[in-house]
Design an enzyme around this catalytic site. Structure first.
Site, PDB file in Angstrom:
ATOM      1  N   HIS A  38       0.835  -1.207   0.000  1.00 59.00           N
ATOM      2  CA  HIS A  38       0.000   0.000   0.000  1.00 59.00           C
ATOM      3  C   HIS A  38       0.872   1.261   0.000  1.00 59.00           C
ATOM      4  O   HIS A  38       0.467   2.305   0.513  1.00 59.00           O
ATOM      5  CB  HIS A  38      -0.982   0.000   1.176  1.00 59.00           C
ATOM      6  CG  HIS A  38      -2.101  -0.989   0.997  1.00 59.00           C
ATOM      7  ND1 HIS A  38      -3.208  -0.722   0.224  1.00 59.00           N
ATOM      8  CD2 HIS A  38      -2.265  -2.250   1.444  1.00 59.00           C
ATOM      9  CE1 HIS A  38      -4.014  -1.777   0.219  1.00 59.00           C
ATOM     10  NE2 HIS A  38      -3.457  -2.719   0.950  1.00 59.00           N
ATOM     11  N   ASP A  40       2.515   2.013  -3.066  1.00 59.05           N
ATOM     12  CA  ASP A  40       2.685   2.422  -4.478  1.00 59.05           C
ATOM     13  C   ASP A  40       1.836   3.641  -4.839  1.00 59.05           C
ATOM     14  O   ASP A  40       2.281   4.491  -5.597  1.00 59.05           O
ATOM     15  CB  ASP A  40       2.462   1.247  -5.445  1.00 59.05           C
ATOM     16  CG  ASP A  40       1.075   0.639  -5.352  1.00 59.05           C
ATOM     17  OD1 ASP A  40       0.366   0.888  -4.347  1.00 59.05           O
ATOM     18  OD2 ASP A  40       0.694  -0.086  -6.282  1.00 59.05           O
ATOM     19  N   ASP A 176       3.189  -4.402 -10.434  1.00 56.16           N
ATOM     20  CA  ASP A 176       3.014  -5.755 -10.966  1.00 56.16           C
ATOM     21  C   ASP A 176       3.661  -5.911 -12.337  1.00 56.16           C
ATOM     22  O   ASP A 176       4.390  -6.866 -12.604  1.00 56.16           O
ATOM     23  CB  ASP A 176       1.527  -6.096 -11.082  1.00 56.16           C
ATOM     24  CG  ASP A 176       0.822  -6.033  -9.749  1.00 56.16           C
ATOM     25  OD1 ASP A 176       1.513  -5.871  -8.728  1.00 56.16           O
ATOM     26  OD2 ASP A 176      -0.417  -6.146  -9.730  1.00 56.16           O
TER      27      ASP A 176
HETATM   28 MG    MG Z   1      -3.865  -8.492 -11.199  1.00 58.25          MG
END
Ligand code: MG
Ligand code: ADP
Length: 397
Positions: A38, A40, A176
């Site tokens: 939490h 980013d 990600d």
């Molecule tokens: Mg995803």
């Protein structure tokens, strides 16, 4: 060898589906975040590493403005779309992820005239391990290579993030896709989400006699989406009350005076949720500091010493940020009691996965303890596997 066979299988399946061999096969991994949760959307630090689990795609170019998409993991046959009719928000199925990448590449001015794509993935979906980024990044890398676009990995990650944010409509940060595109084996990626600068930090668990277990609780609590939005809004409100651009701008040594200032300001402005804002800020500031401490311990060759930092991070997410859940807390508590060096939830929370750092000989004991604790508590059995820091996206053949 097994991986090479898997790549060949994906290529063979492509040939069966589309009638000729693919021009190439690419892979992109899922990821787990070691520390930095939490942070980013607060311009802070994150530190993911790539999993051995990955999406593999066989791809060929087309010249007729058509994209054909097929997944070995979804029973929906081949989907055929026209590139000129791709538009954000028009697709609520899995094909939005790869189609969104084609849309984002073309929108950024790259010449892509079509593709046949067949993919297959070993990244568990919806477990907080980024199966979505894996299929985006594998698609982007394949097209980048085939069309000679020469877009660097970090920029491809940005385009994939645009695909997910705008085309799919899921508000995710940049971690990600960057992890999937840029990670290196035996390393964690220290990423500054403000300026996107990145550093590869040595994280060779095996050499230190350590293992990192991922415990996929297999639960997703229904309120996760709304709660994410609330935390994010709370952080923005706190930053604005504190007069900073983002919570990243509060240095760790200034935390105590900043919290007093925030509480005072909240009282003066009649803000009802002062206590909650204080907790959110405390998590973000201490979490960024935990990432920095982890980086310096790993740089000094002491991966064992990061255990307590992971556990501290979990307590902060549970008590201050309040995004844990009974299954995650049970995993962490049980693993620590069974002798783990450290453990914490990873990902957004309210379900998904936890990570456990342990000495190699304790793996069976800890695994068994967690599985038994889930049975006793009446939870669905978790999936436990070992995460070896693995390669980022690349061409296989
Ligand atoms: Mg995803
Ligand atoms: P996470 O990224 O944490 O796994 P998301 O909800 O962001 O969870 O992404 C999961 C979605 O990504 C799936 O519902 C599906 O639409 C898509 N997806 C992931 N892997 C595959 C796959 N192998 N084939 C088709 N779609 C996939």
């Amino acid at each position: 060898m097994a991986k090479q066979q898997a790549a060949q299988q994906v290529a063979d399946h492509f040939t069966e589906l589309y009638g000729s061999a693919p021009e190439g096969v690419w892979a992109a991994p899922g990821r787990v975040n070691l520390i930095g949760e939490h942070t980013d959307y607060n311009d802070g630090f994150v530190m993911p590493f790539a999993l051995p689990h990955r999406a593999t795609a066989a791809v060929s170019r087309r010249t007729d403005g058509v994209v054909r998409l097929h997944s070995a993991d979804i029973d929906s046959g081949v989907t055929e779309l026209r590139l000129d009719s791709l538009a954000p928000g028009t697709d609520s199925t899995w094909t939005a992820y790869p189609a969104g990448v084609l849309w984002a590449l073309r929108e950024a001015g790259h010449t892509v005239t079509g593709a046949d794509i067949h993919l297959s993935s070993t990244v568990p979906t919806g477990a907080g391990l980024s199966s979505s980024a894996a299929i985006e990044v594998v698609t982007a890398l394949a097209l980048n290579d085939l069309y000679g676009l020469a877009v660097p990995g970090s920029r491809l990650a940005r385009l994939c993030q645009r695909a997910e944010n705008i085309y799919v409509g899921a508000p995710t940060g940049i971690m990600d896709q960057t992890a999937s595109a840029c990670c290196e084996p035996g390393h964690a990626l220290f990423l500054d989400t403000r300026d996107l600068s990145q550093q590869q930090i040595p994280f060779d668990l095996a050499a230190a006699g350590l293992r990192l277990l991922v415990v996929d609780t297999q639960v997703t609590h229904a309120h996760s989406g709304g709660e994410y939005g609330k935390r994010r809004a709370g952080c923005e409100k706190a930053a604005s009350l504190l007069g900073v651009h983002a919570l990243r701008d509060i240095p760790h040594p200034d935390l105590t005076p900043a919290l007093s200032r925030l509480a005072e300001k909240a009282r003066r402005t009649g803000t009802a949720d002062a206590e909650e804002l204080v907790r959110l800020v405390r998590h973000v500031v201490t979490e960024n500091h935990r990432v920095e401490r982890t980086v310096s311990l790993l740089r000094s060759g002491d991966p064992r010493a990061i255990g307590p930092i992971l556990t501290e991070g979990h307590a902060s997410l549970r008590d201050d940020f309040r995004v844990s859940c009974p299954e995650l807390d049970l995993t962490v508590d049980t693993a620590l009691t069974a002798g783990a060096l450290g453990a914490r939830m990873t990902g957004g929370g309210f379900g998904g996965s936890a990570i456990v750092l342990t000495a190699e000989p304790d793996v069976p004991l800890i695994t068994k303890a967690v599985e038994e604790a889930f049975t006793t508590a009446g939870h669905k059995p978790p999936r436990v596997f070992e995460a070896v820091p693995s390669a980022g996206a690349r061409r296989l053949n």
